[in-house]
Scaffold this active site. Structure first.
Site, PDB file in Angstrom:
ATOM      1  N   ARG A   1       2.099  -6.910   6.217  1.00  0.00           N
ATOM      2  CA  ARG A   1       0.639  -6.737   4.365  1.00  0.00           C
ATOM      3  C   ARG A   1      -0.658  -5.861   5.478  1.00  0.00           C
ATOM      4  NH1 ARG A   1       5.031  -6.097   4.400  1.00  0.00           N
ATOM      5  NH2 ARG A   1       6.116  -7.198   2.231  1.00  0.00           N
ATOM      6  N   SER A  38       3.275  -8.071  -5.962  1.00  0.00           N
ATOM      7  CA  SER A  38       3.718  -9.820  -5.385  1.00  0.00           C
ATOM      8  C   SER A  38       2.038 -10.151  -5.543  1.00  0.00           C
ATOM      9  CB  SER A  38       4.198  -9.868  -3.938  1.00  0.00           C
ATOM     10  OG  SER A  38       5.237  -9.900  -4.006  1.00  0.00           O
ATOM     11  N   GLU A  69      -2.482 -11.573  -1.548  1.00  0.00           N
ATOM     12  CA  GLU A  69      -1.551 -10.163  -0.727  1.00  0.00           C
ATOM     13  C   GLU A  69      -2.417  -8.705  -0.981  1.00  0.00           C
ATOM     14  OE1 GLU A  69       2.475 -10.123  -0.601  1.00  0.00           O
ATOM     15  OE2 GLU A  69       1.988  -7.641  -0.715  1.00  0.00           O
TER      16      GLU A  69
HETATM   17  C1  LIG Z   1       5.458  -3.078  -9.227  1.00  0.00           C
HETATM   18  C2  LIG Z   1       5.189  -3.422  -7.825  1.00  0.00           C
HETATM   19  C3  LIG Z   1       6.445  -3.185  -6.890  1.00  0.00           C
HETATM   20  C4  LIG Z   1       6.243  -3.881  -5.506  1.00  0.00           C
HETATM   21  N1  LIG Z   1       6.565  -3.710  -4.707  1.00  0.00           N
HETATM   22  C5  LIG Z   1       5.934  -4.054  -3.329  1.00  0.00           C
HETATM   23  C6  LIG Z   1       7.299  -4.126  -2.058  1.00  0.00           C
HETATM   24  O1  LIG Z   1       8.374  -4.199  -2.057  1.00  0.00           O
HETATM   25  N2  LIG Z   1       6.694  -5.026  -0.885  1.00  0.00           N
HETATM   26  C7  LIG Z   1       5.271  -4.404  -0.817  1.00  0.00           C
HETATM   27  O2  LIG Z   1       4.864  -4.582   0.436  1.00  0.00           O
HETATM   28  N3  LIG Z   1       4.019  -4.405  -1.382  1.00  0.00           N
HETATM   29  C8  LIG Z   1       4.724  -4.379  -2.956  1.00  0.00           C
HETATM   30  N4  LIG Z   1       3.611  -3.395  -3.623  1.00  0.00           N
HETATM   31  C9  LIG Z   1       2.702  -3.880  -3.526  1.00  0.00           C
HETATM   32  C10 LIG Z   1       1.783  -2.263  -3.417  1.00  0.00           C
HETATM   33  O3  LIG Z   1       2.861  -0.900  -3.711  1.00  0.00           O
HETATM   34  C11 LIG Z   1       1.853  -2.196  -1.803  1.00  0.00           C
HETATM   35  O4  LIG Z   1       0.829  -2.774  -1.505  1.00  0.00           O
HETATM   36  C12 LIG Z   1       1.183  -0.798  -1.510  1.00  0.00           C
HETATM   37  O5  LIG Z   1       1.448  -0.535   0.462  1.00  0.00           O
HETATM   38  C13 LIG Z   1       0.369   0.004  -2.001  1.00  0.00           C
HETATM   39  O6  LIG Z   1       0.223   1.482  -1.896  1.00  0.00           O
HETATM   40  P1  LIG Z   1      -0.830   2.200  -2.531  1.00  0.00           P
HETATM   41  O7  LIG Z   1      -1.192   3.393  -2.393  1.00  0.00           O
HETATM   42  O8  LIG Z   1      -0.541   2.010  -3.933  1.00  0.00           O
HETATM   43  O9  LIG Z   1      -2.058   1.293  -2.375  1.00  0.00           O
HETATM   44  P2  LIG Z   1      -3.970   0.755  -3.353  1.00  0.00           P
HETATM   45  O10 LIG Z   1      -3.757  -0.136  -3.826  1.00  0.00           O
HETATM   46  O11 LIG Z   1      -3.881   2.445  -3.759  1.00  0.00           O
HETATM   47  O12 LIG Z   1      -4.595   0.307  -1.916  1.00  0.00           O
HETATM   48  C14 LIG Z   1      -4.319  -0.888  -0.895  1.00  0.00           C
HETATM   49  C15 LIG Z   1      -4.431  -0.940   0.617  1.00  0.00           C
HETATM   50  O13 LIG Z   1      -4.678   0.290   1.223  1.00  0.00           O
HETATM   51  C16 LIG Z   1      -5.712   1.128   1.298  1.00  0.00           C
HETATM   52  N5  LIG Z   1      -5.513   2.472   1.461  1.00  0.00           N
HETATM   53  C17 LIG Z   1      -4.744   3.477   0.335  1.00  0.00           C
HETATM   54  N6  LIG Z   1      -4.975   4.086   0.292  1.00  0.00           N
HETATM   55  C18 LIG Z   1      -5.569   4.368   2.089  1.00  0.00           C
HETATM   56  C19 LIG Z   1      -5.920   5.334   2.719  1.00  0.00           C
HETATM   57  N7  LIG Z   1      -4.901   7.117   2.684  1.00  0.00           N
HETATM   58  N8  LIG Z   1      -6.081   5.584   3.978  1.00  0.00           N
HETATM   59  C20 LIG Z   1      -6.563   4.057   4.233  1.00  0.00           C
HETATM   60  N9  LIG Z   1      -6.579   3.165   3.421  1.00  0.00           N
HETATM   61  C21 LIG Z   1      -5.811   3.333   1.917  1.00  0.00           C
HETATM   62  C22 LIG Z   1      -7.055   0.510  -0.146  1.00  0.00           C
HETATM   63  O14 LIG Z   1      -8.230   0.560   0.559  1.00  0.00           O
HETATM   64  C23 LIG Z   1      -6.333  -1.262  -0.172  1.00  0.00           C
HETATM   65  O15 LIG Z   1      -6.909  -1.330   0.880  1.00  0.00           O
HETATM   66  C24 LIG Z   1       4.199  -3.508  -5.205  1.00  0.00           C
HETATM   67  C25 LIG Z   1       3.969  -3.285  -6.299  1.00  0.00           C
HETATM   68  C26 LIG Z   1       4.089  -3.285  -7.682  1.00  0.00           C
HETATM   69  C27 LIG Z   1       3.059  -2.974  -8.145  1.00  0.00           C
END
Ligand SMILES: Cc1cc2nc3c(=O)[nH]c(=O)nc-3n(C[C@H](O)[C@H](O)[C@H](O)COP(=O)(O)OP(=O)(O)OC[C@H]3O[C@@H](n4cnc5c(N)ncnc54)[C@H](O)[C@@H]3O)c2cc1C
Length: 298
Positions: A176, A223, A293
């Site tokens: 992560r 998580s 996380e």
């Molecule tokens: C129901 C649910 C299930 C999930 N299941 C999983 C799973 O199975 N596995 C898993 O790994 N995670 C899971 N997650 C967590 C999450 O979806 C992941 O961490 C995902 O990678 C976050 O993506 P996001 O676009 O929502 O990022 P955000 O929440 O918007 O950002 C997360 C981080 O990435 C950075 N970021 C966002 N966009 C960019 C960009 N364009 N450039 C640089 N940095 C950026 C942000 O600054 C922040 O630090 C889950 C979440 C939920 C709500």
């Protein structure tokens, strides 16, 4: 009014055209918690984004890219410059098994579009409410797979406001975590040739498995804690009898101990209270220090 004056001092007028005033961060986070940001931008072009980052650097402020907001808990964001990816141009170009896609693509839309090209591999991410940029930055993974295994290169705007292409081998990915420093704008993936039928059935099994294990009926950030080596954070929470614990309107899911749910109008403080409770109890009873996380921005 007072706020606008402050913003004009830091950012020039051209940048202010993509400034989203009076917007709340609540809608930008999947757990639906968040107040106002002093600086919240929704750039509509990469050149706007370059300007915003260059001005942010000049002003000596930090920036925060936001994609799907599925992993960010907003507290007091202070003077951080929050930049949403949602209005940037969306592109997706396929060339044999390589796909170049903008970071603001929703993961589920991407998987469905790739299925039409009979390209797969990332089905393990089906059902996550995230954008591709966030998943690459976090090195999202599930069911023993991780997104960095499919990455070829990323295009970023670095903190100086300069465009850079970085090859996979120049980046470091851990659990992560990635070494990417900047705003990801484009991603190149090498996908696997796979039939439409196989992709569809793999996605269906992943979705079924997720619905079985995870609570989807209330807003969450997935998580909350990383799994410590050799353990599952959710199981530790369960063994400490903390499932169902509630502070204000935030609750530890009865279905999965690593999910904190917003049962109504939960606040940042409510969620942080549960995080502290879990950390304290797991340390006391199991001798294990849990690491977050989710990204807490405060
Ligand atoms: C129901 C649910 C299930 C999930 N299941 C999983 C799973 O199975 N596995 C898993 O790994 N995670 C899971 N997650 C967590 C999450 O979806 C992941 O961490 C995902 O990678 C976050 O993506 P996001 O676009 O929502 O990022 P955000 O929440 O918007 O950002 C997360 C981080 O990435 C950075 N970021 C966002 N966009 C960019 C960009 N364009 N450039 C640089 N940095 C950026 C942000 O600054 C922040 O630090 C889950 C979440 C939920 C709500």
């Amino acid at each position: 009014m007072k706020n606008t004056k402050k913003k004009e001092k830091v950012f020039d007028n051209k940048v202010l055209t993509s400034f989203l005033s009076d917007s709340s961060l609540r809608e930008c986070s999947n757990i639906r918690i968040g107040g106002k940001a002093s600086y919240l931008f929704t750039p509509q072009s990469v050149s706007d984004l370059v300007l915003i980052l260059a001005n942010t650097k000049k002003a000596g402020l930090d920036f925060l890219p936001v994609g799907g907001g599925s992993n960010i808990l907003f507290g007091n964001v202070g003077d951080r410059v929050v930049i949403l990816d949602r209005d940037l141009p969306k592109i997706c170009e396929v060339n044999d098994n390589q796909v170049v896609v903008s970071s603001n693509y929703d993961i589920n839309r991407f998987l469905n579009e790739m299925m039409e090209f009979e390209l797969g591999g990332l089905e393990f991410l089906a059902g996550i409410p995230a954008h591709l940029g966030g998943t690459v930055n976090m090195n999202a993974g599930a069911f023993g797979k991780k997104i960095s295994d499919y990455l070829d290169w990323v295009e970023i705007i670095n903190p100086e406001g300069k465009e850079e292409i970085i090859q996979r081998k120049a980046l470091k990915f851990d659990y992560r975590h990635s070494s990417i420093d900047g705003f990801i704008t484009k991603i190149a993936f090498n996908l696997e040739e796979k039939t439409r039928e196989k992709i569809s059935s793999d996605m269906q099994s992943i979705l079924t498995e997720r619905r079985k294990r995870h609570p989807y009926d209330f807003p969450s950030l997935g998580s909350t804690f990383k799994n410590p080596p050799g353990y599952f954070a959710g199981k530790l929470v369960e063994e400490c009898g903390l499932k169902g614990s509630r502070i204000g309107e935030a609750e530890i899911s009865e279905k999965h101990g690593n999910f904190i749910l917003n049962k109504g109008n939960a606040t940042f403080k409510d969620v942080m209270g549960l995080i502290e409770l879990v950390r304290k109890e797991v340390l006391k009873r199991k001798g294990i220090q849990l690491e977050l996380e989710i990204k807490v921005i405060n």
